[in-house]
Design a protein around this motif. Structure first.
Motif, PDB file in Angstrom:
ATOM      1  N   SER A  63       0.851  -1.185   0.000  1.00  0.00           N
ATOM      2  CA  SER A  63       0.000   0.000   0.000  1.00  0.00           C
ATOM      3  C   SER A  63       0.888   1.238   0.000  1.00  0.00           C
ATOM      4  CB  SER A  63      -0.923   0.008   1.230  1.00  0.00           C
ATOM      5  OG  SER A  63      -0.163  -0.068   2.426  1.00  0.00           O
ATOM      6  N   THR A 120       4.228  -0.378   8.625  1.00  0.00           N
ATOM      7  CA  THR A 120       3.701  -1.523   9.370  1.00  0.00           C
ATOM      8  C   THR A 120       3.851  -2.794   8.540  1.00  0.00           C
ATOM      9  OG1 THR A 120       1.444  -1.307   8.485  1.00  0.00           O
ATOM     10  CG2 THR A 120       2.001   0.009  10.436  1.00  0.00           C
ATOM     11  N   GLU A 153       1.540  -4.659   7.508  1.00  0.00           N
ATOM     12  CA  GLU A 153       0.497  -4.679   6.477  1.00  0.00           C
ATOM     13  C   GLU A 153       0.887  -3.871   5.245  1.00  0.00           C
ATOM     14  OE1 GLU A 153      -0.021  -4.107   9.683  1.00  0.00           O
ATOM     15  OE2 GLU A 153      -0.901  -6.082  10.121  1.00  0.00           O
ATOM     16  N   ASP A 154       1.871  -2.990   5.387  1.00  0.00           N
ATOM     17  CA  ASP A 154       2.315  -2.159   4.255  1.00  0.00           C
ATOM     18  C   ASP A 154       3.274  -2.911   3.338  1.00  0.00           C
ATOM     19  OD1 ASP A 154       0.899   0.103   5.153  1.00  0.00           O
ATOM     20  OD2 ASP A 154       2.529   0.619   6.537  1.00  0.00           O
ATOM     21  N   ARG A 166       4.855  -6.537   1.319  1.00  0.00           N
ATOM     22  CA  ARG A 166       4.590  -7.845   0.732  1.00  0.00           C
ATOM     23  C   ARG A 166       5.859  -8.353   0.064  1.00  0.00           C
ATOM     24  NH1 ARG A 166       2.995  -7.853  -4.904  1.00  0.00           N
ATOM     25  NH2 ARG A 166       3.062  -5.765  -5.832  1.00  0.00           N
ATOM     26  N   SER A 177       2.414   2.196  -3.782  1.00  0.00           N
ATOM     27  CA  SER A 177       2.062   0.775  -3.728  1.00  0.00           C
ATOM     28  C   SER A 177       2.639   0.035  -4.936  1.00  0.00           C
ATOM     29  CB  SER A 177       0.532   0.623  -3.717  1.00  0.00           C
ATOM     30  OG  SER A 177       0.160  -0.734  -3.755  1.00  0.00           O
TER      31      SER A 177
END
Length: 225
Positions: free
Chosen positions: A67, A76, A78-79, A81, A113
């Motif tokens: 993102s 974080t 979640e940011d 991959r 992203s």
């Protein structure tokens, strides 16, 4: 029936003496092309296996952005991959196994992203740069593009005063300031207004800041226009 002494036996016709030789030659001629084809197929298969091995062996798992992360924002888990990239690309990428060393750090620049993460992207934010300034303006619904997002280039004009019934386009300012959108955040009101963070030069920032609240109008333009 017994044969008389005068009866002569006729010899049985036999195959020419060179027939076995000719048959052997034909067999050899037919086997040679098959042998060559077999060698070619083996070589092609071996080459394919080698190329596949090389390609698979030169790809590594590295970190990319799942993102968009703004400059100064804490990264974080979640940011992030994991993506596969070819080794030796010349980019100072971060192995996916080192994600724990990245989580909790600050983005030095805005990270889009899908982009690969590098060590130079981490650290103290470099926004604004030298001679630049960042400011936030409140823009009313209808005074900005519905597709306005970070990275857009805008020209700033003055719109109608808040509560005015005067219609029409905004009036350009004297120096026609332009800026780059850093972020767009919906306001807490229900009128569709947004708080737009802009990055521009110091002079333009001073001019934009002089616009009364709610009267700024953002006109999306191409970069450098």
């Amino acid at each position: 029936m017994p044969l008389s002494p005068s009866t002569k036996l006729r010899p049985t016709p036999s195959a020419p003496a060179d027939v076995p030789h000719r048959l052997a030659s034909v067999g050899k001629r037919r086997s040679v092309p098959y042998a060559i084809l077999g060698v070619v197929l083996i070589a092609v298969c071996a080459l394919g296996a080698l190329l596949t091995s090389v390609n698979l062996g030169s790809r590594d798992a590295v970190l990319a952005l799942a993102s968009t992360v703004r400059a100064g924002q804490v990264i974080t888990a979640e940011d992030l991959r994991s993506v596969q990239v070819s080794a030796g690309s010349g980019v100072s990428v971060i192995p996916a196994g080192e994600s724990s060393s990245v989580v909790g750090q600050t983005a030095a620049v805005t990270l889009e992203s899908g982009s690969l993460l590098t060590r130079s992207d981490l650290g103290t934010s470099t926004v604004p740069g030298a001679g630049q300034a960042v400011l936030t303006v409140l823009v009313k619904f209808g005074s900005y593009s519905v597709n306005l997002s970070a990275g857009a280039h805008v020209a700033v004009a003055t719109g109608p005063a808040s509560g005015s019934t005067t219609a029409g386009a905004g009036q350009p300012l004297e120096i026609d300031p332009q800026a780059t959108v850093v972020s767009v955040t919906p306001s807490t009101t229900s009128d569709g207004s947004v708080a737009v963070e802009l990055s521009t030069d110091v002079t333009s920032a001073s001019t934009i800041a002089s616009i009364p609240s709610g009267q700024a109008q953002l006109i999306t333009v191409s970069a450098g226009s």
